[in-house]
Design an enzyme around this catalytic site. Structure first.
Site, short mmCIF file in Angstrom:
data_model
loop_
_atom_site.label_atom_id
_atom_site.label_comp_id
_atom_site.label_asym_id
_atom_site.label_seq_id
_atom_site.Cartn_x
_atom_site.Cartn_y
_atom_site.Cartn_z
N TYR A 181 0.84 -1.21 0.00
CA TYR A 181 0.00 0.00 0.00
C TYR A 181 0.88 1.26 0.00
O TYR A 181 1.10 1.86 1.05
CB TYR A 181 -0.91 0.01 1.23
CG TYR A 181 -1.87 -1.15 1.30
CD1 TYR A 181 -2.90 -1.29 0.37
CD2 TYR A 181 -1.78 -2.10 2.32
CE1 TYR A 181 -3.79 -2.35 0.44
CE2 TYR A 181 -2.68 -3.17 2.39
CZ TYR A 181 -3.68 -3.28 1.44
OH TYR A 181 -4.56 -4.32 1.52
N ASN B 122 -7.34 6.71 3.74
CA ASN B 122 -8.14 7.59 4.58
C ASN B 122 -8.19 7.16 6.06
O ASN B 122 -7.64 7.84 6.93
CB ASN B 122 -9.53 7.64 3.93
CG ASN B 122 -10.48 8.59 4.59
OD1 ASN B 122 -10.46 8.76 5.79
ND2 ASN B 122 -11.34 9.21 3.81
N TYR C 93 0.78 -0.87 -7.16
CA TYR C 93 -0.59 -1.00 -6.66
C TYR C 93 -1.59 -0.95 -7.82
O TYR C 93 -1.45 -0.16 -8.75
CB TYR C 93 -0.90 0.14 -5.68
CG TYR C 93 -2.29 0.05 -5.11
CD1 TYR C 93 -2.58 -0.81 -4.06
CD2 TYR C 93 -3.34 0.81 -5.65
CE1 TYR C 93 -3.87 -0.91 -3.55
CE2 TYR C 93 -4.63 0.72 -5.15
CZ TYR C 93 -4.89 -0.14 -4.10
OH TYR C 93 -6.15 -0.24 -3.60
N GLY D 79 -14.11 -0.47 4.25
CA GLY D 79 -12.85 -0.78 4.93
C GLY D 79 -12.74 -2.27 5.24
O GLY D 79 -11.70 -2.74 5.65
N ASP E 164 -13.08 -4.99 3.07
CA ASP E 164 -13.22 -5.20 1.63
C ASP E 164 -14.01 -6.45 1.20
O ASP E 164 -14.91 -6.36 0.40
CB ASP E 164 -11.84 -5.26 0.97
CG ASP E 164 -11.03 -4.00 1.19
OD1 ASP E 164 -11.41 -3.18 2.06
OD2 ASP E 164 -10.01 -3.81 0.51
N ARG F 211 -6.30 -13.29 0.34
CA ARG F 211 -6.84 -12.10 -0.34
C ARG F 211 -8.20 -12.40 -0.98
O ARG F 211 -8.62 -13.55 -1.08
CB ARG F 211 -5.86 -11.64 -1.44
CG ARG F 211 -4.44 -11.35 -0.96
CD ARG F 211 -4.32 -10.11 -0.14
NE ARG F 211 -4.79 -8.91 -0.83
CZ ARG F 211 -4.81 -7.70 -0.27
NH1 ARG F 211 -4.38 -7.53 0.96
NH2 ARG F 211 -5.27 -6.66 -0.94
N TYR G 149 -8.43 -12.37 5.10
CA TYR G 149 -8.72 -10.94 5.08
C TYR G 149 -9.86 -10.57 6.03
O TYR G 149 -9.69 -10.69 7.23
CB TYR G 149 -9.02 -10.59 3.62
CG TYR G 149 -8.54 -9.25 3.12
CD1 TYR G 149 -7.42 -8.61 3.60
CD2 TYR G 149 -9.24 -8.62 2.09
CE1 TYR G 149 -7.02 -7.40 3.09
CE2 TYR G 149 -8.85 -7.41 1.55
CZ TYR G 149 -7.74 -6.80 2.07
OH TYR G 149 -7.35 -5.60 1.53
N GLU H 247 -0.76 -6.98 9.28
CA GLU H 247 -1.99 -6.34 8.79
C GLU H 247 -3.19 -6.93 9.52
O GLU H 247 -4.09 -6.23 9.95
CB GLU H 247 -2.10 -6.57 7.27
CG GLU H 247 -3.26 -5.82 6.63
CD GLU H 247 -3.29 -5.98 5.11
OE1 GLU H 247 -2.50 -6.78 4.55
OE2 GLU H 247 -4.12 -5.28 4.47
#
Ligand code: GLC
Length: 431
Positions: free
Chosen positions: A31, A36, A83, A163, A165, A198, A350, A394
């Site tokens: 990333y 945000n 990205y 957020g 995803d 993912r 994720y 993460e």
């Protein structure tokens, strides 16, 4: 990492290493831009060692607010080919390229917290005053464009706005989004992280279909809502917005800005009343509503526990605490992002099962405010145990603590600093 001093030193080191000047990347590689809600939550961590830098993080984000009030989910400060989808795919035509969708509006909550804890009062007052109107304009944008019929709750038009995803929450509403006509593309996320952790290719096609549709409408917020086949009212997202409205109202009052205070208080109370329509007694939590079909989405994700972050009725908070305890019987570390009893739960994929520290932070804060201290403390100690075992990942496997996705993550490091400070202060809501 063994002791708390180690964790603090290493968290600061990660935040400094990911600092690109006026903004912080979530992690190098995966990333490479400014996100945000990552940025706002990262600022909380920075405030423990550099208040001026923390304010700047939020200021930089708001320097890229659109004229209509929207604050984009990504600001592409510098070119990077690591990205996808990059600025050329979004095609928003902004002076500094940005994406065309938004993300959970934590800014109101964060700005208030930065203001209240500030040691440099003069700096804090000047910064908070300058940000107040901008955050208020973002809130107004939400209710104008994402709640066009004045229901009190706003809709997401793209799963990335949540957020969370690839949450199970989006499976059904996303199935309505076509996959035909998606321009050929190469993903980059699966080159940085394990593809098994993912979203799938089919989900990605639908994400891109929506993006292309909105781009074809010139990213005109007055047209997007009704034109989108994906309109989901997420209790978690709305709870963040409600909390931010309430916090911005308190901040505005402290600064003598009564107009902003009144507007935001009205938004928060309308939102809290409307949220009740998403409560499911059978699930012991809130559920999403698919605004296209009008139906509740039967998916017990962490998004339905997050309303505890807003001032929901005490009995709802207590029931949410019991639901978290039930989930806790199935995992070692709280809070998994999806109900472990649901067959769709996947502990390493994720937002379909893993633990995320930012969500834990908000849930613990809400539980503590609602008087559910014991469960709040369990959520905090799980979070710190994950960091001690597996670093600033993460996200984490809720059973094995395995670190997943990217490493050296800014917001995870920031949350570790926040949670340690809260523990040290004897309060779970750091002042
Ligand atoms: C992923 C997450 C999102 C986050 C972003 C950057 O897209 O789902 O919540 O903001 O990564 O960390």
């Amino acid at each position: 990492m063994s002791g708390r001093d180690d964790v603090v030193a290493q968290a600061e080191e990660v935040l400094r290493a990911n600092d690109r000047g006026g903004y912080t990347v979530p992690t190098a590689g995966l990333y490479p831009f400014q996100w945000n809600w990552d940025s706002c939550l990262t600022a909380l961590g920075q405030s423990h060692f550099d208040e001026e830098r923390a304010w700047r993080e939020v200021e930089t984000l708001f320097a890229h607010q659109w004229e209509d009030g929207m604050v984009p989910h990504i600001v592409f400060h510098e070119p990077s080919d690591g990205y996808f989808p990059g600025p050329e795919v979004w095609g928003t035509g902004r002076p500094t390229p940005t994406s065309g969708i938004t993300q959970p509006p934590v800014a109101g909550f964060v700005v208030r917290r930065l203001f209240e804890r500030a040691r440099d009062r003069g700096l804090a007052e000047a910064k908070a005053r300058a940000l107040l109107g901008k955050v208020d304009a973002w809130h107004a944008w939400f209710y104008r464009h994402r709640d066009p019929r004045g229901e009190g709750l706003v809709a997401l038009l793209h799963p990335w706005e949540s957020g969370r995803d690839n949450s199970v929450d989006w499976d059904e509403p996303l199935a309505r989004v076509p996959t035909e006509g998606v321009e050929p593309y190469t993903r980059r996320d699966t080159q940085h992280a394990d593809p098994a952790h993912r979203p799938t290719k089919e989900q990605y096609d639908r994400y891109l279909w929506l993006l292309q549709r909105f781009r074809s409408l010139g990213w005109d917020a007055t047209r997007l809502h009704d034109a989108s086949p994906f309109q989901v009212v997420d209790p978690g997202f709305n709870a963040v917005l409600i909390r931010s409205c309430a916090d911005l109202a308190d901040l505005a009052e402290a600064l003598g800005e009564t107009g902003v205070a009144e507007a935001n208080r009205a938004r928060a109370s309308a939102g809290l009343a409307a949220l009740e329509g998403l409560w499911s007694e059978a699930h012991g939590q809130y559920l999403c509503r698919d605004r296209v079909s009008g139906e509740l989405v039967v998916s017990s994700s962490v998004g339905g526990l997050l309303p505890v972050f807003a001032a929901v009725p005490r009995e709802r908070a207590a029931r949410i605490a019991r639901t978290i305890e039930r989930w806790g019987e199935r995992v070692t570390y709280l809070v998994p992002s999806h109900d472990p009893d649901d067959p769709r739960y996947e502990p390493q994929r994720y937002w379909r099962g893993p633990v995320w520290l930012v969500v834990n932070y908000m849930i613990a804060d809400g539980l503590a405010r609602a008087g559910e201290r014991e469960v709040a403390e369990r959520v905090v100690s799980s979070s710190l145990a994950l960091v001690a075992r597996s670093g600033f990942a993460e996200y984490y496997d809720p059973v094995t603590a395995a670190p997943c996705g990217g490493r050296r993550f800014s917001w995870t490091a920031a949350m570790a600093l926040e949670l340690l400070a809260a523990q040290r202060g004897g309060a779970l809501t750091p002042a």
